[in-house]
Scaffold this motif. Sequence first.
Motif: not given
Length: 91
Positions: A36-57
């Motif tokens: 977002d050039p106006l706010l200057g933020h860089w963002a990433a959203i994961r394409r695959a849903p997180l598994t329970s194991r990944e969330k816990e990790g």
Amino acid sequence: MTDPEADVLEGVVILRQDRQLAVLQQTYPGWHITHDPLLGHWAAIRRAPLTSREKEGGVKYTITHPAPEALSSALACQVELAHTYRPRHRS
């Protein structure tokens, strides 16, 4: 009347940011990456849903940073972390 040098400089910044965005997107295809050039933020959203194991990790679904270098570093850590907590396949 506008300052022609200001327009050129602004174009250089935009091109650099576009190039940085393209490199991040190519390097981390498992993430939807935006800037977002106006706010200057860089963002990433994961394409695959997180598994329970990944969330816990501690694997994150979204990451934001004010600079592309910081986002790249955070994504590299997340990819390594996700690799550690990926689902195990039974043999």
